[in-house]
Design a protein around this motif. Structure first.
Motif, PDB file in Angstrom:
ATOM      1  N   LYS A 122       0.868  -1.178   0.000  1.00  0.00           N
ATOM      2  CA  LYS A 122       0.000   0.000   0.000  1.00  0.00           C
ATOM      3  C   LYS A 122       0.906   1.230   0.000  1.00  0.00           C
ATOM      4  O   LYS A 122       1.743   1.392   0.889  1.00  0.00           O
ATOM      5  CB  LYS A 122      -0.869  -0.020   1.270  1.00  0.00           C
ATOM      6  CG  LYS A 122      -1.944   1.039   1.283  1.00  0.00           C
ATOM      7  CD  LYS A 122      -3.119   0.623   0.436  1.00  0.00           C
ATOM      8  CE  LYS A 122      -4.231   1.645   0.480  1.00  0.00           C
ATOM      9  NZ  LYS A 122      -5.307   1.297  -0.459  1.00  0.00           N
ATOM     10  N   ALA A 127      -0.236   7.094   5.773  1.00  0.00           N
ATOM     11  CA  ALA A 127      -1.673   6.953   5.514  1.00  0.00           C
ATOM     12  C   ALA A 127      -2.105   5.500   5.664  1.00  0.00           C
ATOM     13  O   ALA A 127      -3.160   5.215   6.245  1.00  0.00           O
ATOM     14  CB  ALA A 127      -1.993   7.467   4.113  1.00  0.00           C
ATOM     15  N   SER A 131      -4.720   4.222   8.321  1.00  0.00           N
ATOM     16  CA  SER A 131      -5.927   3.662   7.725  1.00  0.00           C
ATOM     17  C   SER A 131      -6.217   2.256   8.260  1.00  0.00           C
ATOM     18  O   SER A 131      -7.368   1.905   8.534  1.00  0.00           O
ATOM     19  CB  SER A 131      -5.743   3.640   6.204  1.00  0.00           C
ATOM     20  OG  SER A 131      -6.828   3.045   5.597  1.00  0.00           O
ATOM     21  N   GLY A 133      -5.528   1.216  11.117  1.00  0.00           N
ATOM     22  CA  GLY A 133      -6.041   1.389  12.487  1.00  0.00           C
ATOM     23  C   GLY A 133      -7.546   1.555  12.494  1.00  0.00           C
ATOM     24  O   GLY A 133      -8.231   1.188  13.455  1.00  0.00           O
ATOM     25  N   GLU A 134      -8.085   2.117  11.425  1.00  0.00           N
ATOM     26  CA  GLU A 134      -9.537   2.290  11.315  1.00  0.00           C
ATOM     27  C   GLU A 134     -10.172   1.027  10.723  1.00  0.00           C
ATOM     28  O   GLU A 134     -11.162   0.525  11.252  1.00  0.00           O
ATOM     29  CB  GLU A 134      -9.864   3.498  10.424  1.00  0.00           C
ATOM     30  CG  GLU A 134      -9.320   4.842  10.932  1.00  0.00           C
ATOM     31  CD  GLU A 134      -9.895   5.247  12.273  1.00  0.00           C
ATOM     32  OE1 GLU A 134     -11.064   4.921  12.549  1.00  0.00           O
ATOM     33  OE2 GLU A 134      -9.159   5.867  13.065  1.00  0.00           O
ATOM     34  N   SER A 135      -9.607   0.553   9.611  1.00  0.00           N
ATOM     35  CA  SER A 135     -10.180  -0.633   8.969  1.00  0.00           C
ATOM     36  C   SER A 135      -9.150  -1.292   8.035  1.00  0.00           C
ATOM     37  O   SER A 135      -8.759  -0.685   7.027  1.00  0.00           O
ATOM     38  CB  SER A 135     -11.426  -0.230   8.173  1.00  0.00           C
ATOM     39  OG  SER A 135     -11.827  -1.288   7.347  1.00  0.00           O
ATOM     40  N   GLU A 138     -10.827  -2.177   4.530  1.00  0.00           N
ATOM     41  CA  GLU A 138     -10.990  -1.034   3.613  1.00  0.00           C
ATOM     42  C   GLU A 138      -9.642  -0.561   3.073  1.00  0.00           C
ATOM     43  O   GLU A 138      -9.564   0.017   1.999  1.00  0.00           O
ATOM     44  CB  GLU A 138     -11.717   0.107   4.322  1.00  0.00           C
ATOM     45  CG  GLU A 138     -13.206  -0.188   4.470  1.00  0.00           C
ATOM     46  CD  GLU A 138     -14.029   1.030   4.794  1.00  0.00           C
ATOM     47  OE1 GLU A 138     -13.847   2.061   4.128  1.00  0.00           O
ATOM     48  OE2 GLU A 138     -14.838   0.933   5.733  1.00  0.00           O
ATOM     49  N   THR A 139      -8.587  -0.796   3.842  1.00  0.00           N
ATOM     50  CA  THR A 139      -7.240  -0.426   3.365  1.00  0.00           C
ATOM     51  C   THR A 139      -6.753  -1.440   2.331  1.00  0.00           C
ATOM     52  O   THR A 139      -6.146  -1.070   1.335  1.00  0.00           O
ATOM     53  CB  THR A 139      -6.245  -0.390   4.552  1.00  0.00           C
ATOM     54  OG1 THR A 139      -6.840   0.342   5.623  1.00  0.00           O
ATOM     55  CG2 THR A 139      -4.936   0.262   4.166  1.00  0.00           C
TER      56      THR A 139
END
Lengths: 270, 207
Positions: A122, A127, A131, A133-135, A138-139
């Motif tokens: 990625k 970023a 990212s 850490g959130e999902s 989705e990353t």
């Protein structure tokens, strides 16, 4: 033909010394350092089946040093029955990471999708770390081979760092710093590192503060880890070349200083 | 106006990302995820494009001038061949792209990196001299570190690894911490200066 200069003899000497040492194949005894022992204990103490994220954050140039380190860590993790999610935040590490994970998974009869998944590369590492850490789905909506994230049983319960026991950054540069500053500081996931020897002092302050949980570094670290795992490997073999090169450099420093003092004394006398 | 608009965009996004980083609100976290996953990737794609165009232009100009033509030609061919291999056969597993990467790029980069050892050996002979007290201390520290990172250090004396650890844990770490704190404060100050429009060099100067 161009006349050889002193530096050319120095180059030739180093080449000969390393070549002879490798041919002799001497077995050197290695003492395990506390920092390598800490890294080993960390992976060893995790409950069986823990999910670890391994990030291949290195370039192709560091492969001879990084590969023995990565292989030792991966072998230990698979041996202990941990599940591994592979990622890469530097493009050059992507293919190398995939190969290493496949190679070690084969040694321990691990099944792709159940015991390991490689999510690939990625861009924009800060970023990407934030990212995930959130999902994570989705990353990385797909794995490295382009198959959907939802297809793998291992990833069913992995949504973000809350579902990961720790991150192991295999790095030759400063990328581990970003794991510490963003993944650990923001999402509190334990971060450990396997780094090139030249980067070890960079991470000493983070080890001292506890932000970096454990670290193993350089060919020596790989050799120590192989000793702990009771396996042979390119780390212990590489230490031969490294030891002989270090001794050669020490000899050059001493020789250079002898020449310097002799010339200085001669100048003073004249 | 051409400078005001980029400045406003920069300040707006700077402040938004700063606030989003600390917010736990679901809307803020979703927005954060969108920015990280979509906006950053788009920006990355454009920077990559700028890099490739600039690289090709520089090499073609040098080729026209007749300077080291073969090197520039290989560079430009490489820039086009690799994406071509990736587009036609993909980049996974046993693709030609991976073959070139593993059998050409990795050994070449490792070779260049390994050459450093030869230069270090040469520099240690010609330049690492005990000319002053400071240079002597540096030289002694270097010798201890070299011994400790080889297997010989342990064999010579138990104290060598201990002294090496002391060097890493005290003088070296003190210097490293000072540098890290300096970098942190510097980054913070520069970011604030850019956001409020004091620092305008990124727009091409103060004019």
């Amino acid at each position: 033909m161009k006349k050889l200069e002193s530096r050319h003899y120095v180059f030739l000497g180093l080449f000969v010394v390393i070549l002879l040492t490798m041919l002799l194949n001497v077995r050197l005894e290695i003492r395990v350092s506390p920092e390598t022992q800490k890294m080993y204990n960390y992976i060893d103490s995790l409950p069986e089946g823990s999910v670890l994220m391994v990030s291949f954050d290195h370039e192709a140039s560091a492969v001879p040093e990084i590969k023995p380190l990565a292989l030792s860590i991966l072998r230990h993790a698979f041996k202990k029955g941990h599940k591994l999610i592979g990622v890469s935040l530097l493009a050059e590490g992507t293919g190398i990471g995939y190969r290493l994970m496949q190679e070690t998974a084969g040694e321990y009869n691990k099944v792709y999708g159940r015991d390991l998944v490689y999510l690939g590369f990625k861009p924009q590492y800060i970023a990407a770390i934030l990212s995930m850490g959130e999902s994570i789905p989705e990353t990385f909506p797909e794995d490295y081979l382009g198959r959907p994230y939802t297809q793998f049983p291992l990833l069913d319960s992995v949504k973000n760092y809350d579902n990961v026991a720790g991150v192991i950054s295999i790095a030759d540069g400063s990328l581990t710093t970003h794991w510490i500053e963003y993944a650990h500081a923001r999402y509190h996931v334990p971060v450990t590192a396997a780094v090139a020897a030249v980067m070890m002092t960079t991470y000493d302050p983070y080890i001292s503060s506890g932000q970096l949980h454990a670290m193993v570094g350089g060919l020596r670290g790989a050799a120590e880890y192989e000793k702990l795992l009771k396996i042979g490997g390119s780390g212990r073999r590489g230490m031969l070349a490294q030891t002989s090169a270090h001794l050669y450099v020490i000899a050059m420093i001493i020789a250079g200083n002898i020449v310097y003092f002799l010339r200085r004394n001669k100048r003073v006398k004249s | 106006m051409t400078r005001k608009i980029p400045q406003i965009i920069c300040a707006l996004f700077g402040m938004t990302l700063f606030l989003l980083y600390f917010s736990q609100h679901p809307t803020a976290r979703n927005l954060n995820l969108t920015i990280l996953n979509d906006y950053f990737q788009i920006i990355f794609a454009f920077t990559l494009l700028v890099g490739v165009v600039s690289f090709v232009k520089v090499n073609l100009k040098a080729f026209e001038r007749g300077e080291d033509r073969s090197y520039h030609l290989v560079s430009v061919i490489g820039v086009f061949i690799m994406p071509l291999l990736a587009i036609i056969w993909g980049i996974k597993g046993d693709s030609p792209f991976m073959w070139v990467f593993e059998n050409i790029q990795v050994p070449m980069q490792a070779t260049v990196f390994a050459l450093l050892a030869f230069f270090v050996a040469s520099a240690s002979f010609r330049g690492f001299r005990a000319r002053s007290v400071q240079a002597t201390i540096l030289l002694a520290a270097a010798l201890i570190m070299l011994l400790s990172r080889s297997t010989i250090g342990d064999m010579i004396a138990d104290q060598i690894p201990q002294i090496a650890d002391w060097i890493r844990n005290y003088p070296s770490m003190a210097a490293r911490r000072a540098i890290l704190i300096g970098i942190g404060l510097g980054s913070l100050t520069t970011s604030l200066r850019v956001m409020v429009g004091i620092e305008r060099t990124w727009l091409g100067g103060d004019k």
